[in-house]
Design an enzyme around this catalytic site. Sequence first.
Site, PDB file in Angstrom:
ATOM      1  N   GLU A   1       6.338   6.645  -4.164  1.00 12.69           N
ATOM      2  CA  GLU A   1       7.654   6.033  -3.910  1.00 12.69           C
ATOM      3  C   GLU A   1       7.532   4.574  -4.312  1.00 12.69           C
ATOM      4  O   GLU A   1       6.853   3.804  -3.624  1.00 12.69           O
ATOM      5  CB  GLU A   1       8.014   6.133  -2.416  1.00 12.69           C
ATOM      6  CG  GLU A   1       8.118   7.544  -1.879  1.00 12.69           C
ATOM      7  CD  GLU A   1       9.316   8.310  -2.404  1.00 12.69           C
ATOM      8  OE1 GLU A   1      10.215   7.682  -3.002  1.00 12.69           O
ATOM      9  OE2 GLU A   1       9.348   9.530  -2.239  1.00 12.69           O
TER      10      GLU A   1
ATOM     11  N   CYS B   1      13.874  -0.332   0.103  1.00 13.10           N
ATOM     12  CA  CYS B   1      13.721   0.193  -1.259  1.00 13.10           C
ATOM     13  C   CYS B   1      15.024   0.779  -1.765  1.00 13.10           C
ATOM     14  O   CYS B   1      15.221   0.905  -2.967  1.00 13.10           O
ATOM     15  CB  CYS B   1      12.630   1.245  -1.275  1.00 13.10           C
ATOM     16  SG  CYS B   1      12.853   2.471   0.017  1.00 13.10           S
TER      17      CYS B   1
HETATM   18  P1  NAP Z   1       2.302  -3.151  -2.634  1.00  9.79           P
HETATM   19  O1  NAP Z   1       1.837  -4.533  -2.769  1.00  9.79           O
HETATM   20  O2  NAP Z   1       2.204  -2.254  -3.801  1.00  9.79           O
HETATM   21  O3  NAP Z   1       1.459  -2.555  -1.401  1.00  9.79           O
HETATM   22  C1  NAP Z   1       1.691  -1.261  -0.919  1.00  9.79           C
HETATM   23  C2  NAP Z   1       0.440  -0.738  -0.243  1.00  9.79           C
HETATM   24  O4  NAP Z   1      -0.604  -0.560  -1.208  1.00  9.79           O
HETATM   25  C3  NAP Z   1      -0.121  -1.669   0.805  1.00  9.79           C
HETATM   26  O5  NAP Z   1      -0.604  -0.891   1.873  1.00  9.79           O
HETATM   27  C4  NAP Z   1      -1.265  -2.351   0.077  1.00  9.79           C
HETATM   28  O6  NAP Z   1      -2.250  -2.829   0.941  1.00  9.79           O
HETATM   29  C5  NAP Z   1      -1.773  -1.208  -0.753  1.00  9.79           C
HETATM   30  N1  NAP Z   1      -2.545  -1.592  -1.925  1.00  9.79           N
HETATM   31  C6  NAP Z   1      -2.484  -2.754  -2.627  1.00  9.79           C
HETATM   32  N2  NAP Z   1      -3.346  -2.672  -3.679  1.00  9.79           N
HETATM   33  C7  NAP Z   1      -3.933  -1.461  -3.640  1.00  9.79           C
HETATM   34  C8  NAP Z   1      -4.904  -0.788  -4.446  1.00  9.79           C
HETATM   35  N3  NAP Z   1      -5.433  -1.370  -5.529  1.00  9.79           N
HETATM   36  N4  NAP Z   1      -5.295   0.452  -4.094  1.00  9.79           N
HETATM   37  C9  NAP Z   1      -4.758   1.055  -3.017  1.00  9.79           C
HETATM   38  N5  NAP Z   1      -3.842   0.473  -2.216  1.00  9.79           N
HETATM   39  C10 NAP Z   1      -3.428  -0.760  -2.529  1.00  9.79           C
HETATM   40  O7  NAP Z   1       3.799  -3.069  -2.154  1.00  9.79           O
HETATM   41  P2  NAP Z   1       4.511  -3.885  -0.963  1.00  9.79           P
HETATM   42  O8  NAP Z   1       4.651  -5.280  -1.428  1.00  9.79           O
HETATM   43  O9  NAP Z   1       3.841  -3.622   0.344  1.00  9.79           O
HETATM   44  O10 NAP Z   1       5.931  -3.167  -0.877  1.00  9.79           O
HETATM   45  C11 NAP Z   1       7.067  -3.594  -1.561  1.00  9.79           C
HETATM   46  C12 NAP Z   1       7.423  -2.604  -2.642  1.00  9.79           C
HETATM   47  O11 NAP Z   1       7.483  -1.293  -2.105  1.00  9.79           O
HETATM   48  C13 NAP Z   1       8.799  -2.854  -3.220  1.00  9.79           C
HETATM   49  O12 NAP Z   1       8.714  -2.843  -4.616  1.00  9.79           O
HETATM   50  C14 NAP Z   1       9.630  -1.685  -2.754  1.00  9.79           C
HETATM   51  O13 NAP Z   1      10.645  -1.294  -3.638  1.00  9.79           O
HETATM   52  C15 NAP Z   1       8.624  -0.611  -2.592  1.00  9.79           C
HETATM   53  N6  NAP Z   1       9.081   0.353  -1.585  1.00  9.79           N
HETATM   54  C16 NAP Z   1       9.460   1.575  -1.996  1.00  9.79           C
HETATM   55  C17 NAP Z   1       9.883   2.506  -1.069  1.00  9.79           C
HETATM   56  C18 NAP Z   1      10.300   3.879  -1.490  1.00  9.79           C
HETATM   57  O14 NAP Z   1      10.414   4.734  -0.624  1.00  9.79           O
HETATM   58  N7  NAP Z   1      10.518   4.122  -2.753  1.00  9.79           N
HETATM   59  C19 NAP Z   1       9.919   2.178   0.290  1.00  9.79           C
HETATM   60  C20 NAP Z   1       9.527   0.913   0.666  1.00  9.79           C
HETATM   61  C21 NAP Z   1       9.103  -0.007  -0.282  1.00  9.79           C
HETATM   62  P3  NAP Z   1      -2.246  -4.400   1.378  1.00  9.79           P
HETATM   63  O15 NAP Z   1      -0.978  -4.644   2.103  1.00  9.79           O
HETATM   64  O16 NAP Z   1      -3.440  -4.506   2.238  1.00  9.79           O
HETATM   65  O17 NAP Z   1      -2.342  -5.170   0.098  1.00  9.79           O
END
Ligand code: NAP
Length: 522
Positions: A257, A296
């Site tokens: 997602e 999102c």
């Molecule tokens: P993110 O930076 O991609 O982080 C998401 C998760 O991935 C966090 O738990 C993060 O841990 C972890 N992570 C980071 N680098 C990783 C790696 N190399 N390997 C494995 N895991 C890793 O996203 P975010 O900033 O938290 O969320 C915002 C984004 O999520 C927005 O773009 C939004 O559109 C999207 N979103 C989508 C949905 C949907 O249902 N489609 C719902 C909500 C949000 P850390 O926090 O410890 O870095």
Amino acid sequence: MTNFLNNHLGGQWQPATRAVHTLTDPVTGDTLATTGGAAEGLAEGFAFARDQGARALQSLGYAQRAAMLSEALKVMQAKRDDYYAMSLANSGTTKADSGIDIDGGLFTLGYYAKLGASLGDAKALTDGAPAVMSKDQLFQSQHLMAPVKGLALFINAFNFPSWGLWEKAAPALLSGVPVVVKPATATAWLTHQMVKDVIDAGILPPGALSIVCGSSAGLLDALSPFDVLSFTGSADTAATIRSHRAVTRDSVRVNIEADSLNSTILAEDALPGSAAFDLFVDNLARDITIKSGQRCTAPRRALVPKGLLPAVGEAVAAKLAAIRVGNPRNPDVGMGSLVSRAQFDSVREGLAALKTEASVMFDGAAQPLLDADDRSACIGPTLLAVRDADAATKVHDLEVFGPVSTLVGYRDTEHAIAIANRGLGSLVASVYSADNGLLACCARGLAATHGRVHLVSPEVGKTHTGHGNVMPASIHGGPGRAGGGEELGGLRALAFYHRRSAIQGPAAALDSMKEGTTAFSY
Ligand code: NAP
């Protein structure tokens, strides 16, 4: 003393280690909790979940597991006030916005508890009717859905520490699949507390629910071929995950997602003064500001007939101007903070990029904050406008994850659908019209590129569930850029946590196999 968010692996809470990451209050800057760095004992913890957790869960039927979900729900309902306090402090959200995450998560858990009870004592699901494969009809094929032989790893985004956990964990646990959750570090406190409350209540067998806080290092390396992985977050992290050996070589089933350039469409018939026009304006202003735009599903693009751009802009701006922004502890505040200063900087940067091709209809960032200062992550809502949708590029490509939306002018319905599809696959599009035929036509034009199409006529103006709200009965996820994932959707969600196998053999053997199963239908 600062809370240390320790990991729970192998059926045990690990001792606190050196604090590596800090969780803060985005309004005051106060430190709330800390986590350690790379988790210890992942391989052993995952093996324990796959072995002990799965065995204990899968020795039970769906209804028994559904009863566990109900018990977990009761435990957490008793602690709602604590969760609201954590959400206010750590996510900087108002009570109403915290409710979307906390009560939204609990509602989804309760929904699956009820749905699971209807599956009775069965331990596997049959999919469809048997197919006869021999002239004498004795040799047949029956598809059987068995719970997967691994664990479910959830890597979650910061914006839904409660709902993001339970919308995934409810169908997984109901399927008999143990869960390991890695919440986003910035808001891991609430997820950690909920997991702790459920584990401490002793409802689930050891190994059924585990949590890793802080670093994601090593998580994917610890996966095995039969595990499943569900990721919610940015498209960049999603790309890293997709290229990991666990996915490319071991075929770990993965659901993504990611981000999405959702649209909301004011149909051509909805002129100023009509009920559909008013509904569009009300809902757009609400969807921009709920959770400070950190959903999102938020409508990043609002498509309106070109000639109505000024009228819509004026009406939405008036609504946004009435919303006070600042410290959610102040009861007059209608919109709280972004989750962190890092997100604040990212929103400011994104806004600057959008402004290179869009004009400003309302600049909430220029309004004074209530009980918050420039050190907070609070930012007012912004409404932008683009007249030439075809020439614009950034508005169709850049997701600014904050209280920002851009009005985009369109020529006719076909053009509106073409513009929505420039999001290259989105979670949701909504359409506002009093013409049911037009609504249906838009739905057909949007369905192939959107996970959900939300139609609103004045008839359902008071009862519809909202463009941005994800309801467990409807699927959540979108094609293409939105990640290509699919979650929820009632019992459909269970398919991700089961392996479908074609069982071919004597009809009598298939009949015998069907004992202890129930038909998978939705
Ligand atoms: P993110 O930076 O991609 O982080 C998401 C998760 O991935 C966090 O738990 C993060 O841990 C972890 N992570 C980071 N680098 C990783 C790696 N190399 N390997 C494995 N895991 C890793 O996203 P975010 O900033 O938290 O969320 C915002 C984004 O999520 C927005 O773009 C939004 O559109 C999207 N979103 C989508 C949905 C949907 O249902 N489609 C719902 C909500 C949000 P850390 O926090 O410890 O870095």
